[in-house]
Each structure stands twice: as C-alpha cells, then as structure tokens.
Design an enzyme around this catalytic site. Structure first.
Site, PDB file in Angstrom:
ATOM      1  N   VAL A   8       0.182  52.196 -20.196  1.00 60.33           N
ATOM      2  CA  VAL A   8       0.262  52.560 -18.785  1.00 60.33           C
ATOM      3  C   VAL A   8      -0.310  53.956 -18.658  1.00 60.33           C
ATOM      4  O   VAL A   8      -0.372  54.700 -19.638  1.00 60.33           O
ATOM      5  CB  VAL A   8       1.712  52.501 -18.247  1.00 60.33           C
ATOM      6  CG1 VAL A   8       2.191  51.061 -18.145  1.00 60.33           C
ATOM      7  CG2 VAL A   8       2.654  53.322 -19.112  1.00 60.33           C
ATOM      8  N   SER A   9      -0.739  54.311 -17.470  1.00 58.11           N
ATOM      9  CA  SER A   9      -1.480  55.560 -17.300  1.00 58.11           C
ATOM     10  C   SER A   9      -0.625  56.813 -17.209  1.00 58.11           C
ATOM     11  O   SER A   9      -1.122  57.916 -17.393  1.00 58.11           O
ATOM     12  CB  SER A   9      -2.378  55.469 -16.063  1.00 58.11           C
ATOM     13  OG  SER A   9      -3.327  54.437 -16.234  1.00 58.11           O
TER      14      SER A   9
END
Length: 209
Positions: A8-9
């Site tokens: 995930v970022s």
C-alpha cells in the site's frame, strides 16, 4: 515455495484485502511480505527481502501489477529478473488470465514475445496512473493554498500569545535564562531566537506607528 507480496502507498492504508487473498491461497504467514511505501521505485525493505529469498521454481503472488510497482521500466525489469533470471513465477491475482508467467513459459519463445507485449501495456498504464495521482495531488495542494490553507509546520503566532509575552519579558529582564525560556515555551534554540526577533519587530514596529 509460494510467497505473497503486498503493498500500500501509505502507512495509514490497510493492506488487509491483499492479505486475505494470500491467506485464502494457503500461503504461510512467514512468506507474506508487505510494504507500506510508494511504488515509485523498488527500494522497499520487504520487497528487497522477498527478492533475496526467491529461488528457481518458487511462485510469487501479487494482488495486481501496480502492487509490484508503478515505474514503467522498473516493473518490466523486475518481472523479467524473477521469471527469466531466477526462473521463478509470478501471478497477478486480479488478472490471472493474462498475468500468470507459468502460462507464458509453456509457450516457449513465442510466450516471451506475448509476455513482453502484455507487460509493456500494463506497466505503461500503471505508470500513467501514478503520474495522474501525483498531478491530482499537486492540483489539490494549489487549490487548498488558494483557499488559504497553509502547509508545513504552523508557526507560533507570538503577537497576542500571553504566555509567550510573559516569558519574553522575564527573559529580557534577566529574570530567567534563554535556556529556561526555551524550556517553558518548548522551542528549539534557533526557533526561540527567531520568534523573539519576530515579536520584537512586531512590538517595536507597532510602538513606532
């Protein structure tokens, strides 16, 4: 060996949806790796860890191609490194029909050509999406600034801060030291003297109006 790689970022994003898919496949928790970092490059600790572990014959699952990364050239280079140099395989769970390197492997040289074409197309799309997100973020910041939103660490506005003025007067009169004043105001050395200068400029400026 089967392994799962998720990403995930940002730290406040939840990778649980990806993890559920890996668990449903029966992948051992020890071999599930997750980074909470941007996909702009491959300098991610958990990705580098799984990369070091991969051996010939291993199978690596990712939720989608953009979980591997968002850099056009980097995605292609990493995919080819894993599938052709190490001779492991990758499966993208969101599109197994197109992105299952085992299928391309059975097609020989023609499979490599087909794989290259699909990779180029999907990696390009992933990179364009990253660029769009970055542009949207920049535009959002500009709109917010135009609306008066300030970014960065907020300044302590000292002009009408009674605590600041009281500590300033004590420090200026010699009743307390600068170190004591910094402690009372919870300010670092450079910030303390900058705030004092700001206050004096405001105070003196107003007194001479």
């Amino acid at each position: 060996m089967e392994m799962g790689y998720g990403r995930v970022s940002a730290k406040d994003q939840n990778p649980e949806r990806q993890l559920v898919k890996f668990r449903e496949l029966g992948i051992d928790e020890r071999y599930i790796f997750v980074d909470k970092l941007s996909g702009k490059d491959f300098n991610r600790p958990r990705y580098q860890a799984i990369r070091l572990m991969i051996r010939e014959g291993d199978l690596i699952y990712i939720d989608a191609l953009d979980r591997l990364g968002r850099d056009y050239d980097g995605i292609i280079a990493e995919w080819k490194y894993i599938t052709r140099e190490v001779k492991a395989d990758i499966v993208c769970l969101d599109n197994e029909t197109l992105f299952d390197s085992r299928k391309f492997r059975t097609m020989g040289d023609f499979g490599k050509v087909m794989e290259d074409q699909f990779l180029s197309l999907l990696a390009y799309v992933a990179e364009q999406e990253r660029k769009k997100n970055r542009q949207r973020q920049a535009e959002g910041i500009e709109v917010a600034k135009a609306g008066g939103v300030k970014f960065g660490r907020p300044k302590v506005y000292v002009k009408h801060n009674e605590t600041f003025i009281r500590i300033y007067n004590k420090w200026k009169s010699g009743a307390i030291t600068a170190t004591e004043a910094m402690k009372y105001l919870d300010l670092k050395h450079r910030t303390f003297y900058r705030r004092m200068k700001e206050y004096e400029e405001i105070y003196i400026g107003e007194k001479h109006v």
